[in-house]
Design a protein around this motif. Structure first.
Motif, short mmCIF file in Angstrom:
data_model
loop_
_atom_site.label_atom_id
_atom_site.label_comp_id
_atom_site.label_asym_id
_atom_site.label_seq_id
_atom_site.Cartn_x
_atom_site.Cartn_y
_atom_site.Cartn_z
N GLN A 251 0.83 -1.21 0.00
CA GLN A 251 0.00 0.00 0.00
C GLN A 251 0.86 1.26 0.00
O GLN A 251 0.66 2.16 -0.83
N SER A 362 -13.46 6.29 7.79
CA SER A 362 -13.03 4.90 7.64
C SER A 362 -12.71 4.25 8.98
O SER A 362 -12.51 3.03 9.06
N GLN A 392 -8.66 -5.70 2.65
CA GLN A 392 -8.57 -4.39 3.27
C GLN A 392 -7.34 -3.62 2.82
O GLN A 392 -7.40 -2.43 2.53
N TYR A 396 -8.79 -4.51 -2.54
CA TYR A 396 -9.76 -3.44 -2.71
C TYR A 396 -9.10 -2.07 -2.67
O TYR A 396 -9.43 -1.18 -3.47
N LEU A 397 -8.18 -1.87 -1.76
CA LEU A 397 -7.65 -0.53 -1.50
C LEU A 397 -6.92 0.06 -2.71
O LEU A 397 -7.18 1.21 -3.10
N PHE A 400 -9.25 0.94 -5.88
CA PHE A 400 -10.15 2.05 -5.56
C PHE A 400 -9.36 3.34 -5.36
O PHE A 400 -9.82 4.43 -5.77
N SER A 401 -8.20 3.25 -4.72
CA SER A 401 -7.39 4.46 -4.50
C SER A 401 -6.94 5.06 -5.82
O SER A 401 -7.04 6.28 -6.03
N ALA A 416 -11.37 6.45 -0.94
CA ALA A 416 -11.03 5.04 -1.14
C ALA A 416 -10.89 4.30 0.19
O ALA A 416 -11.31 3.14 0.32
N THR A 420 -13.16 1.11 0.98
CA THR A 420 -12.43 -0.15 1.09
C THR A 420 -12.69 -0.85 2.42
O THR A 420 -12.94 -2.06 2.46
N GLU A 421 -12.61 -0.10 3.53
CA GLU A 421 -12.79 -0.71 4.85
C GLU A 421 -14.19 -1.33 4.97
O GLU A 421 -14.34 -2.45 5.48
#
Length: 585
Positions: A251, A362, A392, A396-397, A400-401, A416, A420-421
């Motif tokens: 991330q 979030s 998480q 997804y993160l 979407f980010s 995002a 995401t969460e």
């Protein structure tokens, strides 16, 4: 006379404060570095620390993953009274922790500069980043040993010791940070050196524990060799924590690189503030959630499902209250968060304010996901814990980010995070239900435990008084008769329970107020198992030998030894756990 959670509540209260302090202290290093570096150097220094996190987390995977995996594995083993085997696992983990950490020490002179060049996209950031990474890699063993042992000592009846280790480490870190940054020219070398030296001093606190002969776990290399096969159990138990850190690495690396290349280095500072906001939330909730790992593992090994339910319920309530307070604070006072990190880019200030507010949305689902991950990791449902972690922190993160950043700019980071969460939590919730309906997981709701131990015949909590000790003996005898146990065996069970409970009432709380005693009778493998648990003074009936002048003079213990098949004892979570085996007939 019914089962209650008085002892569990007392254990929760006694472990939660040290747990919170330990997590707060362990996470403060990077936050303190960020605050002081942004103050004494500049905001680029804070950005450099954010850029370093993929490398730092990769090194700490060893200490965190092995430490958590070791603690979970050992807690379940202690719940099953496998003390010797647990010491062997502890020994293997120490050797693995030190050996793997030394690899970073060896490669530090050759790897620090290339890594800095890969992570930073401007010469200024690379210049700040390289010394910070170098010092951390060079002294990685100090950090990882501290992370491992501090997780384990909490299980071994020393909850305050792990907290003390990290508190002292961060007091030293804070003092050295201020000194190195203000009064020397060490710059980023000083920022990293202060943190690592803090861990080194923290390790000194652990020396008395490692040398003590009273601790339950000990370093036994020969037993460690016999338990070498259990390393897979440790890896499996720590898989969720490993996945969590790996997802953080990806991330930070991907988003830092993407934001630098598309929005510029200045916007990376906003991302750094948002990620430090998450760390502040972790400071406040992770210690409470960590109590699940410490206590529920032992309860799961003991099949105390009632205790697990009460423990998780209390954790959820406290974490929920904390999250509501934090979210409200971030929404109302985002300017204070920016001031904390010396954010001084006027042209981006409005965007930064909005990012902090949106990012706080979030927090609730972030906390929910952490509870899911820690609980399922503790009961060894690693597939669910790992799935939640991957969704998480990565699956997804990142997509979407990138989508939201491309369409809305730096504000997309916060949008995002919230999306995401929530998606990760509901996906794992649905995945669990789907697997339960297919018979792949126990059909017992979110906690995935039976309503009661199917082997349990009798489960009760009594006050530690002689009157209730006598009464519980009568109830046990009656229960045995109702479950087809012979009168002779029922009498033995009743006498054993009364003797132990009376002894606890008389001698267990000499210097404190009387408490409660949990008594459980279960049937397993042709035997009746009577478990008596209290949180009085340590007393091992298997080693007791009365002598002249002994303040206890517990003559009934010898009688229990003669009339029962086996008497065993462990001191886990600062509670006496005495188990008596009687041949069922």
């Amino acid at each position: 006379m019914l089962r209650n959670d008085y002892l569990i509540k007392r254990k929760f209260n006694s472990y939660v404060v040290p747990g919170v302090l330990m997590i707060m202290a362990s996470q403060l290093g990077n936050i303190v570095d960020s605050i002081l570096v942004s103050s004494f150097i500049d905001i680029d220094g804070m950005t450099a620390i954010s850029l370093s996190l993929p490398v730092l987390y990769f090194m700490q995977i060893i200490g965190f993953a092995i430490g958590v995996g070791c603690a979970v594995t050992i807690s379940v083993m202690l719940g099953k009274r496998q003390i010797k085997e647990a010491s062997g696992v502890f020994s293997v983990c120490i050797v693995a922790d030190i050996g793997l950490s030394l690899i970073f020490t060896v490669i530090a002179p050759f790897a620090a500069s290339p890594l800095a060049g890969m992570l930073a996209q401007t010469p200024r950031l690379e210049e700040l980043l390289m010394p910070y990474i170098y010092v951390y890699m060079l002294l990685a063993p100090l950090i990882n040993f501290c992370l491992l042992v501090s997780n384990v000592v909490t299980i071994d009846n020393c909850p305050k010791l792990g907290a003390a280790c990290f508190i002292i480490a961060n007091i030293v870190n804070l003092g050295l940070d201020y000194y190195f940054l203000k009064y020397t020219d060490l710059g980023m070398y000083g920022a990293a050196l202060s943190t690592v030296l803090g861990y080194g001093v923290g390790n000194v606190v652990l020396i008395p524990y490692m040398l003590s002969k009273k601790r339950m776990l000990s370093v036994k290399l020969k037993e460690g060799l016999r338990q070498l096969g259990k390393i897979w159990s440790v890896i499996k138990a720590g898989a969720s924590q490993m996945s969590y850190l790996l997802m953080l690495i990806l991330q930070y690396f991907v988003l830092n690189t993407f934001i630098q290349s598309t929005l510029g280095a200045d916007n990376t500072a906003i991302y750094s503030v948002c990620m430090n906001s998450v760390e502040i939330v972790r400071l406040c909730i992770e210690g409470v959630i960590g109590v699940i790992q410490t206590i529920a593992g032992v309860l799961y090994g003991e099949k105390d499902y009632f205790g697990i339910r009460r423990l998780v319920r209390r954790t959820v309530i406290i974490v929920g209250i904390v999250v509501i307070i934090l979210t409200s604070f971030f929404i109302v006072f985002p300017n204070l968060i920016l001031s904390l990190f010396s954010f001084n880019k006027p042209e981006l200030y409005d965007n930064a304010i909005l990012c902090v507010r949106l990012f706080s949305l979030s927090f609730a689902f972030f906390a929910a996901n952490r509870i899911v991950q820690v609980y399922y990791q503790t009961i060894l449902a690693t597939s669910l814990a790992t799935t939640d972690t991957v969704l998480q922190g990565f699956a997804y993160l990142l997509p979407f980010s990138i989508i939201f950043i491309s369409s809305t700019g730096i504000i997309g980071v916060s949008i995002a995070a919230a999306v995401t969460e929530a998606l990760a939590f509901f996906t794992v919730w649905g995945f669990r239900i789907w697997r339960q309906r297919r018979g792949k997981l126990p059909q017992k709701g979110f906690l995935m435990i039976p309503d009661a131990d199917s082997d349990s015949l009798f489960d009760i909590t009594i006050k530690s008084t002689e009157q209730e000790a006598v009464e519980v003996s009568r109830q046990l005898i009656k229960c045995c008769g109702e479950n087809g146990v012979s009168g002779e065996t029922a009498g033995i069970i009743g006498v054993a329970a009364e003797e132990l409970a009376v002894n606890i009432a008389r001698y267990g709380y000499k210097k404190s107020a009387p408490s409660y005693i949990d008594i459980n009778l279960s049937r397993a493998e042709g035997k009746l198992l009577l478990r008596v648990r209290d949180d009085g003074v340590p007393f091992n009936p298997t080693e007791y030998a009365p002598s002249d002048g002994d303040e206890f003079l517990i003559t009934g213990i010898e009688m229990i030894r003669r009339i029962t098949s086996k008497l065993s004892y462990t001191r886990v979570l600062n509670m006496n756990n005495t188990v008596i085996e009687v041949e069922a007939s």
